[in-house]
Motif scaffolding. Structure first.
Motif, PDB file in Angstrom:
ATOM      1  N   LYS A  77       0.825  -1.366   0.118  1.00 33.66           N
ATOM      2  CA  LYS A  77       0.055   0.035   0.068  1.00 33.66           C
ATOM      3  C   LYS A  77       0.677   1.282  -0.133  1.00 33.66           C
ATOM      4  O   LYS A  77       0.257   2.279  -0.238  1.00 33.66           O
ATOM      5  CB  LYS A  77      -0.878   0.056   1.177  1.00 33.66           C
ATOM      6  CG  LYS A  77      -0.510   0.382   2.538  1.00 33.66           C
ATOM      7  CD  LYS A  77      -1.834   0.387   3.390  1.00 33.66           C
ATOM      8  CE  LYS A  77      -1.364   1.174   4.737  1.00 33.66           C
ATOM      9  NZ  LYS A  77      -1.425   2.589   4.648  1.00 33.66           N
ATOM     10  N   GLY A  78       1.916   1.327   0.529  1.00 33.07           N
ATOM     11  CA  GLY A  78       2.900   2.524   0.633  1.00 33.07           C
ATOM     12  C   GLY A  78       2.030   3.610   1.428  1.00 33.07           C
ATOM     13  O   GLY A  78       1.498   3.308   2.519  1.00 33.07           O
ATOM     14  N   ASP A  79       1.863   4.792   0.919  1.00 35.71           N
ATOM     15  CA  ASP A  79       1.544   5.962   1.485  1.00 35.71           C
ATOM     16  C   ASP A  79      -0.211   5.957   1.221  1.00 35.71           C
ATOM     17  O   ASP A  79      -1.012   6.816   1.588  1.00 35.71           O
ATOM     18  CB  ASP A  79       1.872   7.257   1.135  1.00 35.71           C
ATOM     19  CG  ASP A  79       1.985   7.530  -0.289  1.00 35.71           C
ATOM     20  OD1 ASP A  79       1.494   6.878  -1.023  1.00 35.71           O
ATOM     21  OD2 ASP A  79       2.176   8.824  -0.499  1.00 35.71           O
ATOM     22  N   LYS A  80      -0.898   4.986   0.466  1.00 34.12           N
ATOM     23  CA  LYS A  80      -2.083   4.910   0.198  1.00 34.12           C
ATOM     24  C   LYS A  80      -3.053   4.401   1.369  1.00 34.12           C
ATOM     25  O   LYS A  80      -2.540   3.668   1.964  1.00 34.12           O
ATOM     26  CB  LYS A  80      -2.420   4.080  -0.956  1.00 34.12           C
ATOM     27  CG  LYS A  80      -1.929   4.679  -2.350  1.00 34.12           C
ATOM     28  CD  LYS A  80      -2.179   3.875  -3.625  1.00 34.12           C
ATOM     29  CE  LYS A  80      -1.472   4.209  -4.633  1.00 34.12           C
ATOM     30  NZ  LYS A  80      -1.717   5.485  -5.460  1.00 34.12           N
ATOM     31  N   SER A  81      -4.312   4.682   1.454  1.00 34.66           N
ATOM     32  CA  SER A  81      -4.948   3.886   2.334  1.00 34.66           C
ATOM     33  C   SER A  81      -5.714   2.893   1.754  1.00 34.66           C
ATOM     34  O   SER A  81      -5.612   2.748   0.249  1.00 34.66           O
ATOM     35  CB  SER A  81      -6.088   4.930   2.712  1.00 34.66           C
ATOM     36  OG  SER A  81      -7.146   5.216   1.727  1.00 34.66           O
ATOM     37  N   ILE A  82      -6.306   1.550   2.672  1.00 30.79           N
ATOM     38  CA  ILE A  82      -7.064   0.689   1.803  1.00 30.79           C
ATOM     39  C   ILE A  82      -8.388   0.985   2.482  1.00 30.79           C
ATOM     40  O   ILE A  82      -8.623   1.237   3.702  1.00 30.79           O
ATOM     41  CB  ILE A  82      -6.484  -0.424   2.401  1.00 30.79           C
ATOM     42  CG1 ILE A  82      -4.962  -0.963   1.991  1.00 30.79           C
ATOM     43  CG2 ILE A  82      -7.372  -1.864   2.179  1.00 30.79           C
ATOM     44  CD1 ILE A  82      -4.319  -1.929   2.506  1.00 30.79           C
ATOM     45  N   GLN A  83      -9.367   0.453   1.367  1.00 31.12           N
ATOM     46  CA  GLN A  83     -10.826   0.819   1.735  1.00 31.12           C
ATOM     47  C   GLN A  83     -11.573  -0.419   1.288  1.00 31.12           C
ATOM     48  O   GLN A  83     -11.126  -1.254   0.100  1.00 31.12           O
ATOM     49  CB  GLN A  83     -11.518   1.903   0.950  1.00 31.12           C
ATOM     50  CG  GLN A  83     -12.851   2.159   1.036  1.00 31.12           C
ATOM     51  CD  GLN A  83     -13.252   3.295   0.184  1.00 31.12           C
ATOM     52  OE1 GLN A  83     -12.734   4.401   0.323  1.00 31.12           O
ATOM     53  NE2 GLN A  83     -14.264   3.037  -0.617  1.00 31.12           N
ATOM     54  N   VAL A  84     -12.460  -0.997   2.047  1.00 30.96           N
ATOM     55  CA  VAL A  84     -13.318  -1.983   1.724  1.00 30.96           C
ATOM     56  C   VAL A  84     -14.705  -1.946   2.132  1.00 30.96           C
ATOM     57  O   VAL A  84     -14.839  -1.412   3.301  1.00 30.96           O
ATOM     58  CB  VAL A  84     -12.796  -3.383   2.147  1.00 30.96           C
ATOM     59  CG1 VAL A  84     -12.738  -3.620   3.694  1.00 30.96           C
ATOM     60  CG2 VAL A  84     -13.535  -4.715   1.526  1.00 30.96           C
ATOM     61  N   GLU A  85     -15.616  -2.374   1.384  1.00 31.14           N
ATOM     62  CA  GLU A  85     -17.033  -2.644   2.097  1.00 31.14           C
ATOM     63  C   GLU A  85     -17.519  -3.856   2.225  1.00 31.14           C
ATOM     64  O   GLU A  85     -17.193  -4.780   1.294  1.00 31.14           O
ATOM     65  CB  GLU A  85     -18.045  -1.922   1.089  1.00 31.14           C
ATOM     66  CG  GLU A  85     -17.844  -0.268   0.868  1.00 31.14           C
ATOM     67  CD  GLU A  85     -18.516   0.220  -0.115  1.00 31.14           C
ATOM     68  OE1 GLU A  85     -19.670  -0.341  -0.626  1.00 31.14           O
ATOM     69  OE2 GLU A  85     -18.310   1.528  -0.502  1.00 31.14           O
TER      70      GLU A  85
END
Length: 159
Positions: A114-122
């Motif tokens: 992911k590095g500096d990205k966020s992770i999102q899930v529904e």
């Protein structure tokens, strides 16, 4: 290859539709088996992921992480890369390999990327195994979303 544990490894693929058609069919079949079990778990009549056609699946331009063990695909995590986040669209494990660490390995591999990205899930709030997995891996900031197909959906995020 991202992670290795005995004879299990995670293979990243940048775009699903670049995979050989036999692999795409194997992934689609695995998805159908897994989501059929999830539909029963959630006790619902219609489960939208089961309505996806094999053709639509084959044309996806999402990235994917595949968990391979003993030459067979045990599960996969399908995600899209947005500007500032990775969005998990599917986390699928073959029913014979539920609770063997496959989902956890896939999710950890995405976290490692992911590095500096966020992770999102529904996911459905009623999907206890998924909620437990995501929270174990520090996806929090639970936001209630709409009710769909009789289920309360929630968004979980890791920043």
């Amino acid at each position: 290859m991202i992670e290795e544990r005995s004879d299990r490894f995670i293979q990243p693929v940048e775009v699903i539709n670049t995979l050989p058609i036999t692999t795409i069919h194997e992934l689609y079949d695995l998805q159908t088996q897994s989501y059929t079990v999830e539909k029963v778990l959630l006790n619902i009549d219609t489960f939208p992921p089961l309505l996806e056609t094999s053709c639509a699946f084959a044309q996806a331009d999402d990235a994917i992480l595949m968990c391979i063990e003993k030459g067979s695909i045990r599960g996969f995590l399908q995600y899209e890369v947005a500007k500032d986040r990775l969005i998990i669209n599917k986390l699928v494990v073959h029913p014979d390999y539920f609770r063997t660490g496959v989902a956890s390995d896939l999710l950890q591999a995405l976290i490692d990327l992911k590095g500096d990205k966020s992770i999102q899930v529904e996911t459905a709030q009623e999907n206890t195994p998924a909620m437990t997995l995501y929270q174990k891996h520090d996806l929090t900031d639970i936001t209630p979303l709409k009710v769909a197909e009789g289920l309360q959906l929630v968004k979980l995020v890791m920043t």
